[in-house]
Design a protein around this motif. Structure first.
Motif, PDB file in Angstrom:
ATOM      1  N   LEU A  67      -4.634 -15.182  -9.484  1.00  0.00           N
ATOM      2  CA  LEU A  67      -3.963 -15.366  -8.406  1.00  0.00           C
ATOM      3  C   LEU A  67      -2.635 -15.490  -8.672  1.00  0.00           C
ATOM      4  O   LEU A  67      -2.107 -16.602  -9.499  1.00  0.00           O
ATOM      5  CB  LEU A  67      -4.297 -16.857  -7.655  1.00  0.00           C
ATOM      6  N   LEU A  68      -1.888 -14.481  -8.577  1.00  0.00           N
ATOM      7  CA  LEU A  68      -0.143 -14.483  -8.895  1.00  0.00           C
ATOM      8  C   LEU A  68       0.525 -14.812  -7.742  1.00  0.00           C
ATOM      9  O   LEU A  68       0.335 -14.046  -6.681  1.00  0.00           O
ATOM     10  CB  LEU A  68       0.233 -13.187  -9.431  1.00  0.00           C
ATOM     11  N   ILE A  69       1.526 -15.802  -7.771  1.00  0.00           N
ATOM     12  CA  ILE A  69       2.313 -15.930  -6.724  1.00  0.00           C
ATOM     13  C   ILE A  69       3.937 -15.549  -7.080  1.00  0.00           C
ATOM     14  O   ILE A  69       4.293 -15.966  -8.117  1.00  0.00           O
ATOM     15  CB  ILE A  69       2.233 -17.415  -6.061  1.00  0.00           C
ATOM     16  N   LEU A  70       4.426 -14.685  -6.452  1.00  0.00           N
ATOM     17  CA  LEU A  70       5.815 -13.942  -6.856  1.00  0.00           C
ATOM     18  C   LEU A  70       6.884 -14.822  -6.054  1.00  0.00           C
ATOM     19  O   LEU A  70       6.907 -14.551  -4.845  1.00  0.00           O
ATOM     20  CB  LEU A  70       5.863 -12.335  -6.632  1.00  0.00           C
ATOM     21  N   ALA A  71       7.856 -15.247  -6.520  1.00  0.00           N
ATOM     22  CA  ALA A  71       8.993 -15.596  -6.015  1.00  0.00           C
ATOM     23  C   ALA A  71      10.096 -14.549  -6.214  1.00  0.00           C
ATOM     24  O   ALA A  71      10.683 -14.441  -7.156  1.00  0.00           O
ATOM     25  CB  ALA A  71       9.751 -16.961  -6.554  1.00  0.00           C
ATOM     26  N   ASP A  72      10.050 -13.507  -5.468  1.00  0.00           N
ATOM     27  CA  ASP A  72      10.765 -12.300  -5.491  1.00  0.00           C
ATOM     28  C   ASP A  72      12.019 -12.467  -4.584  1.00  0.00           C
ATOM     29  O   ASP A  72      12.165 -13.329  -3.893  1.00  0.00           O
ATOM     30  CB  ASP A  72       9.722 -11.133  -5.147  1.00  0.00           C
TER      31      ASP A  72
END
Length: 133
Positions: A67-72
């Protein structure tokens, strides 16, 4: 970019380095327990090597189950901090934005297999962002 760590925990990956205050706000939002004492279980990846990395690039570097969570840039540009959650599995991948203060609900329930991914995607608002149930 190196392969992402396989730590059996969700990864919060910073991909936007242009807004340090936005990043600080994300870190505060995801490390502040709810009234019920819920927090997401995260390993933070704060490495400029991942600057401007796309979700597809990170999926290619991810463990088989992740589960990847991106702070983009999109997340840091909004006061709601709509983080991009990317589910990686051999059977099904998915993407959904969730406001940072509600990240725990996806992370906890997907990691523990308490809820299906579709329950979250079907609960997102018309703009594709999950703000709660």
């Amino acid at each position: 970019m190196d392969r992402l760590p396989d730590l059996q925990t969700s990864l919060l990956i910073r991909t936007d380095f242009a807004d340090p205050a936005g990043w600080d706000a994300v870190r505060t939002a995801v490390t502040t327990p709810t009234e019920e004492d819920f927090l997401p279980n995260l390993h933070v990846v704060d490495d400029p090597a991942y600057r401007d990395a796309t979700a597809d690039q990170l999926v290619a570097l991810a463990p088989e189950w992740a589960l990847l969570i991106l702070a983009d840039r999109t997340a840091l540009a909004s006061a709601e901090l709509p983080l991009l959650v990317v589910r990686v599995s051999p059977h099904e991948n998915g993407r959904l934005r969730v406001i940072a203060e509600r990240l725990w609900s996806i992370e906890n329930n997907i990691s523990l297999a308490n809820m299906d991914w579709e329950e979250f995607t079907s609960s997102a608002d018309e703009d594709g962002v999950l703000r709660g149930f």
